[in-house]
Write a protein that holds these residues in place. Structure first.
Motif, short mmCIF file in Angstrom:
data_model
loop_
_atom_site.label_atom_id
_atom_site.label_comp_id
_atom_site.label_asym_id
_atom_site.label_seq_id
_atom_site.Cartn_x
_atom_site.Cartn_y
_atom_site.Cartn_z
N HIS A 97 3.19 -1.71 -10.74
CA HIS A 97 2.11 -2.63 -10.38
C HIS A 97 2.54 -3.53 -9.22
O HIS A 97 1.78 -3.75 -8.27
N ARG A 98 3.78 -4.04 -9.27
CA ARG A 98 4.29 -4.89 -8.19
C ARG A 98 4.37 -4.11 -6.88
O ARG A 98 3.99 -4.60 -5.82
N LEU A 103 2.40 -2.51 -1.51
CA LEU A 103 1.85 -1.49 -0.62
C LEU A 103 0.49 -1.93 -0.07
O LEU A 103 0.21 -1.74 1.12
N GLU A 104 -0.36 -2.51 -0.91
CA GLU A 104 -1.65 -3.01 -0.44
C GLU A 104 -1.46 -4.09 0.63
O GLU A 104 -2.16 -4.09 1.64
N ALA A 105 -0.50 -4.98 0.40
CA ALA A 105 -0.23 -6.04 1.38
C ALA A 105 0.28 -5.45 2.69
O ALA A 105 -0.12 -5.88 3.77
N ALA A 106 1.15 -4.45 2.60
CA ALA A 106 1.67 -3.81 3.80
C ALA A 106 0.55 -3.08 4.55
O ALA A 106 0.49 -3.14 5.78
N ASN A 107 -0.33 -2.41 3.82
CA ASN A 107 -1.46 -1.73 4.47
C ASN A 107 -2.39 -2.74 5.13
O ASN A 107 -2.91 -2.49 6.22
N ALA A 108 -2.61 -3.88 4.47
CA ALA A 108 -3.46 -4.91 5.07
C ALA A 108 -2.81 -5.47 6.33
O ALA A 108 -3.49 -5.68 7.34
N ASP A 109 -1.51 -5.69 6.29
CA ASP A 109 -0.80 -6.15 7.48
C ASP A 109 -0.88 -5.13 8.60
O ASP A 109 -1.07 -5.47 9.76
N LEU A 110 -0.75 -3.87 8.25
CA LEU A 110 -0.83 -2.80 9.24
C LEU A 110 -2.22 -2.75 9.87
O LEU A 110 -2.35 -2.62 11.09
N LEU A 111 -3.24 -2.87 9.04
CA LEU A 111 -4.61 -2.87 9.55
C LEU A 111 -4.86 -4.09 10.43
O LEU A 111 -5.45 -3.98 11.50
N ARG A 112 -4.37 -5.25 9.98
CA ARG A 112 -4.51 -6.47 10.77
C ARG A 112 -3.78 -6.31 12.10
O ARG A 112 -4.30 -6.67 13.15
N TYR A 113 -2.62 -5.73 12.08
CA TYR A 113 -1.84 -5.50 13.30
C TYR A 113 -2.59 -4.54 14.23
O TYR A 113 -2.69 -4.76 15.42
#
Length: 188
Positions: A97-98, A103-113
């Motif tokens: 779960h952690r 992974l969701e946070a990393a994907n969001a950062d990637l999308l934001r980038y």
């Protein structure tokens, strides 16, 4: 099922129980003499008579999986007497779960980038210039609209491009209307 070495020496179960290992011993295929601790753990947690009853009730092709499960549970109970393998499973579920959140946070950062970090050294085409990047909340374009150039990004059919599509301008730098399919050069 018993190997030739088990005919010479008793299986781990019979050795632990200090009895003679008979040719039809139900433990012999699953508790080889090379793994005495495996049976010792199973015996301490479940008891030899309970394991014998369990193995006799199962079909022969199911016994190996059952013994492996018993051995895993017994080893987990030896390490953690309160929770056993449930503690290990709960820990692993929390870890999954952690990692999913990470992974969701990393994907969001990637999308934001990807949305905010458009290179500033793009080659300029005749009649175009690169303007400042717009923020994601300013980028709302409906599908099917005509192409328009706004704040350095080219919007066409709901897509944002950091460069003009080939049909954006003709050789003179004039806008070309792609909706009617007309225009010259660069039509796809």
């Amino acid at each position: 099922m018993a190997s030739s070495s088990s005919s010479n020496s008793p299986c781990a179960a019979c050795k632990f129980l200090r009895r003679k290992c008979m040719p039809g011993c139900i433990f012999a295929p699953y508790f080889p003499p090379e793994e005495p601790q495996k049976f010792a753990n199973v015996h301490k947690i479940f008891g030899a008579s309970n394991v014998t009853k369990l193995l006799n009730e199962l079909l022969p092709h199911q016994r190996e999986d059952a013994v492996n499960s018993l051995a895993y549970e017994a080893e987990a109970r030896m390490k953690d007497p309160v929770y056993g393998c449930v503690g290990a499973i709960s820990f692993l579920q929390r870890e999954v779960h952690r990692l999913e959140k990470e992974l969701e946070a990393a994907n969001a950062d990637l999308l934001r980038y990807a949305c905010n970090e458009i290179p500033t050294a793009l080659p300029s085409l005749p009649g175009t210039e690169i303007l400042p990047v717009i923020s994601p909340n300013q980028r709302s374009v409906g599908f099917g609209r005509r192409m328009s150039i706004d704040a350095g990004l080219y919007q066409t059919s709901g897509l944002l491009l950091p460069y003009p599509p080939p049909w954006a301008h003709n050789a003179l730098g004039d806008s070309i209307d792609r909706v009617g399919g007309g225009g010259s050069g660069g039509n796809i």
